[in-house]
Design a protein around this motif. Structure first.
Motif, PDB file in Angstrom:
ATOM      1  N   VAL A  61      21.675   6.602   4.626  1.00 19.57           N
ATOM      2  CA  VAL A  61      21.133   5.699   3.613  1.00 19.57           C
ATOM      3  C   VAL A  61      20.291   4.638   4.324  1.00 19.57           C
ATOM      4  CG1 VAL A  61      21.738   3.970   1.859  1.00 19.57           C
ATOM      5  CG2 VAL A  61      23.071   6.092   2.061  1.00 19.57           C
ATOM      6  N   TYR A  62      19.158   4.325   3.725  1.00 16.32           N
ATOM      7  CA  TYR A  62      18.277   3.277   4.240  1.00 16.32           C
ATOM      8  C   TYR A  62      18.084   2.211   3.181  1.00 16.32           C
ATOM      9  CZ  TYR A  62      16.991   5.911   8.373  1.00 16.32           C
ATOM     10  OH  TYR A  62      17.039   6.558   9.582  1.00 16.32           O
ATOM     11  N   GLU A  63      17.932   0.980   3.629  1.00 19.37           N
ATOM     12  CA  GLU A  63      17.542  -0.105   2.736  1.00 19.37           C
ATOM     13  C   GLU A  63      16.075  -0.379   3.015  1.00 19.37           C
ATOM     14  OE1 GLU A  63      19.190  -4.193   0.828  1.00 19.37           O
ATOM     15  OE2 GLU A  63      20.263  -3.299   2.517  1.00 19.37           O
ATOM     16  N   SER A  64      15.300  -0.501   1.948  1.00 20.83           N
ATOM     17  CA  SER A  64      13.860  -0.699   2.120  1.00 20.83           C
ATOM     18  C   SER A  64      13.353  -1.822   1.237  1.00 20.83           C
ATOM     19  CB  SER A  64      13.101   0.595   1.802  1.00 20.83           C
ATOM     20  OG  SER A  64      13.274   0.965   0.453  1.00 20.83           O
ATOM     21  N   THR A  65      12.369  -2.516   1.769  1.00 20.34           N
ATOM     22  CA  THR A  65      11.709  -3.526   0.953  1.00 20.34           C
ATOM     23  C   THR A  65      10.845  -2.800  -0.076  1.00 20.34           C
ATOM     24  OG1 THR A  65       9.904  -3.682   2.549  1.00 20.34           O
ATOM     25  CG2 THR A  65      11.685  -5.278   2.763  1.00 20.34           C
ATOM     26  N   PRO A  66      10.695  -3.370  -1.270  1.00 18.55           N
ATOM     27  CA  PRO A  66       9.916  -2.714  -2.317  1.00 18.55           C
ATOM     28  C   PRO A  66       8.459  -2.499  -1.905  1.00 18.55           C
ATOM     29  CG  PRO A  66      11.212  -4.525  -3.202  1.00 18.55           C
ATOM     30  CD  PRO A  66      11.295  -4.614  -1.705  1.00 18.55           C
ATOM     31  N   VAL A  67       7.910  -1.357  -2.288  1.00 16.93           N
ATOM     32  CA  VAL A  67       6.521  -1.017  -2.005  1.00 16.93           C
ATOM     33  C   VAL A  67       5.781  -0.910  -3.338  1.00 16.93           C
ATOM     34  CG1 VAL A  67       4.974   0.744  -1.037  1.00 16.93           C
ATOM     35  CG2 VAL A  67       7.152   0.223   0.094  1.00 16.93           C
ATOM     36  N   ASP A  68       4.700  -1.653  -3.479  1.00 16.33           N
ATOM     37  CA  ASP A  68       3.878  -1.631  -4.693  1.00 16.33           C
ATOM     38  C   ASP A  68       4.691  -1.944  -5.948  1.00 16.33           C
ATOM     39  OD1 ASP A  68       1.665  -0.926  -3.153  1.00 16.33           O
ATOM     40  OD2 ASP A  68       2.044   1.223  -3.405  1.00 16.33           O
ATOM     41  N   CYS A  69       5.655  -2.844  -5.833  1.00 17.37           N
ATOM     42  CA  CYS A  69       6.526  -3.220  -6.944  1.00 17.37           C
ATOM     43  C   CYS A  69       6.202  -4.638  -7.414  1.00 17.37           C
ATOM     44  CB  CYS A  69       7.990  -3.163  -6.510  1.00 17.37           C
ATOM     45  SG  CYS A  69       8.600  -1.512  -6.168  1.00 17.37           S
ATOM     46  N   PRO A  70       6.694  -5.015  -8.588  1.00 21.84           N
ATOM     47  CA  PRO A  70       6.527  -6.396  -9.034  1.00 21.84           C
ATOM     48  C   PRO A  70       7.116  -7.368  -8.000  1.00 21.84           C
ATOM     49  CG  PRO A  70       7.353  -5.033 -10.816  1.00 21.84           C
ATOM     50  CD  PRO A  70       7.383  -4.189  -9.572  1.00 21.84           C
ATOM     51  N   GLU A 143       3.017   8.571   2.506  1.00 15.91           N
ATOM     52  CA  GLU A 143       2.781   7.137   2.705  1.00 15.91           C
ATOM     53  C   GLU A 143       4.074   6.331   2.672  1.00 15.91           C
ATOM     54  OE1 GLU A 143       0.464   6.354  -0.758  1.00 15.91           O
ATOM     55  OE2 GLU A 143      -1.374   7.193   0.098  1.00 15.91           O
ATOM     56  N   ARG A 144       5.205   6.978   2.495  1.00 13.46           N
ATOM     57  CA  ARG A 144       6.460   6.279   2.243  1.00 13.46           C
ATOM     58  C   ARG A 144       7.469   6.491   3.363  1.00 13.46           C
ATOM     59  NH1 ARG A 144       3.700   3.679  -1.445  1.00 13.46           N
ATOM     60  NH2 ARG A 144       3.997   4.277  -3.618  1.00 13.46           N
ATOM     61  N   ALA A 145       7.658   5.465   4.180  1.00 13.68           N
ATOM     62  CA  ALA A 145       8.640   5.559   5.274  1.00 13.68           C
ATOM     63  C   ALA A 145      10.038   5.790   4.724  1.00 13.68           C
ATOM     64  CB  ALA A 145       8.597   4.294   6.127  1.00 13.68           C
ATOM     65  N   ALA A 172       2.380   7.523  12.081  1.00 13.07           N
ATOM     66  CA  ALA A 172       1.123   6.922  11.623  1.00 13.07           C
ATOM     67  C   ALA A 172       1.345   5.696  10.728  1.00 13.07           C
ATOM     68  CB  ALA A 172       0.282   7.965  10.886  1.00 13.07           C
ATOM     69  N   ILE A 173       2.436   5.691   9.941  1.00 11.16           N
ATOM     70  CA  ILE A 173       2.638   4.570   9.006  1.00 11.16           C
ATOM     71  C   ILE A 173       3.671   3.565   9.487  1.00 11.16           C
ATOM     72  CG2 ILE A 173       1.901   5.900   6.999  1.00 11.16           C
ATOM     73  CD1 ILE A 173       4.900   6.047   6.208  1.00 11.16           C
ATOM     74  N   GLY A 174       4.544   3.962  10.402  1.00  7.31           N
ATOM     75  CA  GLY A 174       5.562   3.049  10.915  1.00  7.31           C
ATOM     76  C   GLY A 174       6.751   2.900   9.975  1.00  7.31           C
ATOM     77  N   THR A 175       7.709   2.112  10.416  1.00  7.11           N
ATOM     78  CA  THR A 175       8.952   1.955   9.644  1.00  7.11           C
ATOM     79  C   THR A 175       9.238   0.503   9.290  1.00  7.11           C
ATOM     80  OG1 THR A 175      10.238   1.897  11.693  1.00  7.11           O
ATOM     81  CG2 THR A 175      10.014   4.053  10.594  1.00  7.11           C
ATOM     82  N   ASP A 176       8.214  -0.325   9.227  1.00  6.40           N
ATOM     83  CA  ASP A 176       8.412  -1.722   8.825  1.00  6.40           C
ATOM     84  C   ASP A 176       9.071  -1.775   7.451  1.00  6.40           C
ATOM     85  OD1 ASP A 176       7.253  -2.584  11.143  1.00  6.40           O
ATOM     86  OD2 ASP A 176       5.329  -3.133  10.233  1.00  6.40           O
ATOM     87  N   GLY A 177      10.025  -2.689   7.298  1.00  7.27           N
ATOM     88  CA  GLY A 177      10.699  -2.869   6.017  1.00  7.27           C
ATOM     89  C   GLY A 177      11.803  -1.875   5.742  1.00  7.27           C
ATOM     90  N   LEU A 178      12.163  -1.075   6.748  1.00  5.14           N
ATOM     91  CA  LEU A 178      13.171  -0.029   6.579  1.00  5.14           C
ATOM     92  C   LEU A 178      14.326  -0.277   7.540  1.00  5.14           C
ATOM     93  CD1 LEU A 178      13.401   2.635   4.940  1.00  5.14           C
ATOM     94  CD2 LEU A 178      12.489   3.813   6.933  1.00  5.14           C
ATOM     95  N   THR A 179      15.565  -0.297   6.996  1.00 10.22           N
ATOM     96  CA  THR A 179      16.761  -0.532   7.810  1.00 10.22           C
ATOM     97  C   THR A 179      17.796   0.535   7.508  1.00 10.22           C
ATOM     98  OG1 THR A 179      16.369  -2.918   7.693  1.00 10.22           O
ATOM     99  CG2 THR A 179      18.574  -2.193   8.371  1.00 10.22           C
ATOM    100  N   ARG A 180      18.243   1.216   8.553  1.00 10.21           N
ATOM    101  CA  ARG A 180      19.296   2.219   8.375  1.00 10.21           C
ATOM    102  C   ARG A 180      20.612   1.505   8.105  1.00 10.21           C
ATOM    103  NH1 ARG A 180      20.284   7.673  11.830  1.00 10.21           N
ATOM    104  NH2 ARG A 180      22.474   7.953  11.293  1.00 10.21           N
TER     105      ARG A 180
END
Length: 189
Positions: A61-70, A143-145, A172-180
């Motif tokens: 499971v990963y926790e991710s910051t919202p992408v293209d969200c409000p 496009e989605r890490a 190419a896109i990296g894993t910024d905003g993604l935490t295992r």
């Protein structure tokens, strides 16, 4: 561990005798409302309980910051499920939508609005689709890490149809905003 099925092998429906190929599917799960982990676990259980779907792998499971969200959207929990199935892509998307509905997913006109559950078909074998109901392979997966990293964790040599190796796409896109989240483990039982 199940190997990727040979697309030439077919499964005969015991009632109709209809022959259907076994396909490898990649399904992404995400939640950023309510009891996020419990929702992911419930969605995994619902997929595993689906006739003609055999779960073969579940990512960390990963926790991710919202992408293209409000702007007020909370972090997501994400995971990827690998499965083999004899269901058609359209029957599989119907099942994914039913699982979302069971977890009270509310549809919104707001793009990428917060949700209790998102069940996305990333690939279904080598199927391609570009309809309003179903786009395969998933048009933004590359496009989605939060899709690529969990997928890479369970399938090191994975390739996204029409895009290339998952490892290269992720590099190419990296894993910024993604935490295992090793404290959260999805169970298939």
């Amino acid at each position: 561990m199940t190997e990727t099925p040979n697309p030439n092998i077919v499964d005969a429906d015991t009632l109709t005798g209809e022959m259907r190929p076994i396909r490898r599917v990649v399904i992404a799960l995400g939640s950023n409302l309510g009891e996020r982990f419990a929702t992911l676990q419930g969605a995994l259980g619902a997929l595993a309980d689906t006739p003609e779907v055999w779960v073969t792998g579940v990512s960390p499971v990963y926790e991710s910051t919202p992408v293209d969200c409000p702007p007020d959207a909370q972090n997501f929990l994400n995971a990827v499920v690998l499965a083999d199935t004899t269901l058609s892509a359209h029957r599989l998307i119907d099942r994914a939508l039913a699982i979302e509905d069971a977890f009270e997913r509310e549809r919104s006109e707001v793009k990428n609005a917060p949700r209790t559950l998102d069940v996305d078909l990333i690939v279904v074998g080598d199927r391609r689709s570009d309809t309003d109901e179903l786009r395969l392979p998933h048009p933004r997966a590359h496009e989605r890490a939060f899709v690529l990293q969990p997928w890479l964790d369970v399938e090191q040599d994975a390739v996204l149809l029409d895009r290339g190796p998952i490892a290269d796409l992720l590099a190419a896109i990296g894993t910024d905003g993604l935490t295992r989240r090793d404290d959260l483990v999805l169970e298939t039982e």
